[in-house]
Design an enzyme around this catalytic site. Structure first.
Site, short mmCIF file in Angstrom:
data_model
loop_
_atom_site.label_atom_id
_atom_site.label_comp_id
_atom_site.label_asym_id
_atom_site.label_seq_id
_atom_site.Cartn_x
_atom_site.Cartn_y
_atom_site.Cartn_z
CG ASP A 198 9.57 39.39 43.80
OD1 ASP A 198 9.12 38.49 44.53
OD2 ASP A 198 8.96 40.45 43.58
CG HIS A 199 10.41 34.68 47.93
ND1 HIS A 199 10.29 35.87 48.58
CD2 HIS A 199 9.42 33.90 48.44
CE1 HIS A 199 9.30 35.80 49.45
NE2 HIS A 199 8.75 34.61 49.38
CG HIS A 261 6.76 39.64 47.41
ND1 HIS A 261 7.94 39.32 46.78
CD2 HIS A 261 7.00 39.51 48.74
CE1 HIS A 261 8.84 39.01 47.71
NE2 HIS A 261 8.30 39.13 48.89
C1 BG6 Z 1 9.44 38.54 52.24
C2 BG6 Z 1 9.17 39.63 53.22
O1 BG6 Z 1 9.97 39.05 51.06
O2 BG6 Z 1 8.25 37.85 51.96
C3 BG6 Z 1 8.53 39.08 54.48
O3 BG6 Z 1 10.37 40.30 53.54
C4 BG6 Z 1 7.32 38.25 54.15
O4 BG6 Z 1 8.19 40.13 55.37
C5 BG6 Z 1 7.65 37.23 53.07
O5 BG6 Z 1 6.89 37.60 55.32
C6 BG6 Z 1 6.43 36.49 52.60
O6 BG6 Z 1 6.84 35.42 51.80
P1 BG6 Z 1 6.00 34.10 51.70
O7 BG6 Z 1 6.73 33.28 50.71
O8 BG6 Z 1 5.95 33.51 53.06
O9 BG6 Z 1 4.64 34.52 51.23
#
Ligand code: BG6
Length: 504
Positions: A198-199, A261
């Site tokens: 989960d980045h 997230h």
């Molecule tokens: C991803 C989703 O996990 O997270 C995307 O699949 C989303 O739809 C993105 O845009 C948002 O990540 P960040 O790091 O740009 O907030």
């Protein structure tokens, strides 16, 4: 001193990704190597790690996908990807260090013996590049492709070193499919070998939530239902579906962002102090929060879908007009919900969450709204404004505390001012990208910032409960214009409780 250590020492930016012991030699196979994630995130992150001397001397990276392509073509594509997306300047010497370790294998894991060409390429790396039988398999592929790859890799497991499996989100579609996937993966891999990404957990500012709470004495005593009125978590994006119409139409905001997230942000905000910062201790505490989490009922979950509108003055189409999206799609691009954490610390304290595509701007924040002063002796409305601790996850990363201050002059006039900490101002170094941190952690065998099997299942259980009523009620979509802050019902959700979303 090794070349790696010299590079790290000469480069103060290495501090940004704390230099622990260097990873052991490894061979990394990236599945989905022709895809968007590899180009936009993974290859730039690997470049950043090489740039900072954070990878060992001996490693090899094999791109894997079904597309026929030579290693030369793959390198050329990756060079373009790095030039376009890396956060650092493009340096030929750094690129060459990475490029010479890159190769490509076209493989179809859906067919018998489909894994053989990759296995041969990895064995070859052990012989020629000293990768010591250590394997990282990175599955940056659509969910439906995962099972075949895991099965083939599992059945053919022979590597003599360690093996780690990184799995991109979404991990399943609901609780049942997540369990099935967990069962399948566990047939071949131990839980400690599995790294569910989960980045958000790789973001510096998300990790800072733990530091803010647990490395400072002043917050924890007031971090509870007695002092906190409610919490608001916002993940707003001005972007639309960005060429991922098919994927998004099948997924929607609940599964794309809330399940992972947002629930992680809730868990980190609400969790008890872990006994240490090791993987099991941290994840145990998060799981307890997820178990205690519920939404009080269907009217506390609002979904929306954007219609046409304007973003930064430019007209943009509605979701249903996006390529790859069904013209009568009932997929949600917006969610707002009220959640409760049923435990001693948080009972009756609402956590309001909202996320959406095509909102007016990109903003991820956690706002902790404290109770009002019980008896302000000033007869001015501003004296009743509660303090808010605002954690800016992105952009403008930092923390800000809203307090009332006396406006200079005669009499008492009060205005809200902000005590700000901004990352950009306080630290000299740029923030690492989440994927740099996570790839390095996996190479070091540290799973703290990855989602454990029971954690992902708890997340899905919450999502299943929230979406169950949707089978009965058909939505009236689209219900918000692109460039607005979402459907009216999201405002009503808070107004019913005598509250409102933070002003934009
Ligand atoms: C991803 C989703 O996990 O997270 C995307 O699949 C989303 O739809 C993105 O845009 C948002 O990540 P960040 O790091 O740009 O907030």
């Amino acid at each position: 001193m090794t070349e790696t250590a010299v590079a790290a020492q000469e480069n103060p930016l290495a501090e940004g990704l704390r230099m622990r012991r260097p990873p052991e030699p490894f061979a990394l196979a990236i599945f989905g190597a022709s895809g968007d994630l590899t180009q936009r995130k993974l290859m730039p992150a690997l470049y950043a790690l090489v740039f900072r001397g954070l990878l060992p001397e001996s490693f090899g990276i094999v791109g894997v996908a079904r597309t026929e392509m030579s290693t030369e073509e793959f390198r050329e594509r990756m060079r373009e990807a790095v030039t376009e997306h890396a956060r650092d300047e493009f340096r030929e010497d750094v690129w060459q260090r990475l490029a010479e370790r890159l190769s490509y294998v076209a493989a179809d894991f859906g067919v018998k013996d489909g894994e053989k060409p990759l296995a041969a390429a990895l064995d070859e790396l052990d012989r020629t590049a000293g990768t010591a039988g250590n394997r990282v398999y990175y599955l940056a592929v659509p969910p439906k492709a995962i099972a075949a790859i895991v099965t083939a890799l599992g059945q053919a497991r022979t590597a003599s070193g360690w093996t780690r499996l990184i799995v991109e989100k979404p991990f399943g579609y609901d609780l049942a499919s997540a369990r099935e996937l967990n069962d399948l993966v566990h047939e071949y891999f131990e839980e400690k070998e599995i790294y569910r990404i989960d980045h958000y957990l790789g973001k510096e500012t998300v990790q800072n939530m733990l530091v803010l709470r647990f490395a400072n004495g002043i917050f924890e005593p007031i971090w509870n239902r007695v002092f906190i009125d409610h919490v608001q978590i916002t993940v707003a994006e001005s972007l639309g579906v960005e060429g991922r119409g098919d994927f998004y139409d099948e997924t929607g905001a609940m599964r794309d962002v809330v399940q992972n997230h947002m629930l992680q942000l809730v868990a980190l905000t609400a969790m008890e102090p872990p006994i240490d910062f090791e993987a099991e201790a941290v994840r145990n505490e998060k799981v307890k929060v997820l178990r205690a989490l519920h939404t009080p009922g269907p009217k506390h979950v609002v979904r929306g879908q954007f219609g046409p509108g304007f973003i930064e003055g430019k007209p943009v189409p509605g979701f249903r007009e996006e390529p790859g999206v069904r013209p009568d799609s009932e997929t949600e691009t917006y969610i707002a919900a009220k959640l409760y954490v049923d435990n001693w610390r948080w009972a009756d304290t609402p956590f309001y969450i909202r996320t959406g595509k095509r909102l007016p701007r990109r903003e991820t924040t956690i706002a902790i709204q404290f109770q009002r002063a019980p008896h302000p002796p000033f007869e001015v409305e501003e004296a009743l404004r509660p303090n808010v601790l605002l954690i800016h996850i992105q952009p403008d990363e930092g923390v800000s505390l809203a307090v009332g201050a006396k406006v200079p002059g005669q009499g008492v006039s009060i205005r809200t001012v902000h005590m700000d900490f901004l990352y950009g101002g306080a630290f000299r170094v740029g923030l690492p990208e989440a994927y740099e941190r996570l790839i390095l952690d996996c190479l070091l065998g540290d799973a703290t910032l990855f989602t454990r099997a029971d954690e992902v299942e708890e997340q899905w259980a919450i999502v299943d409960a929230m979406v169950a009523p949707w089978q009965r009620d058909r939505p009236h979509f689209p219900n918000y214009a692109a460039g607005s802050w979402g459907p009216h019902a999201a405002d009503e959700l808070l107004h019913r409780d005598g509250r409102s979303w933070r002003r934009h």
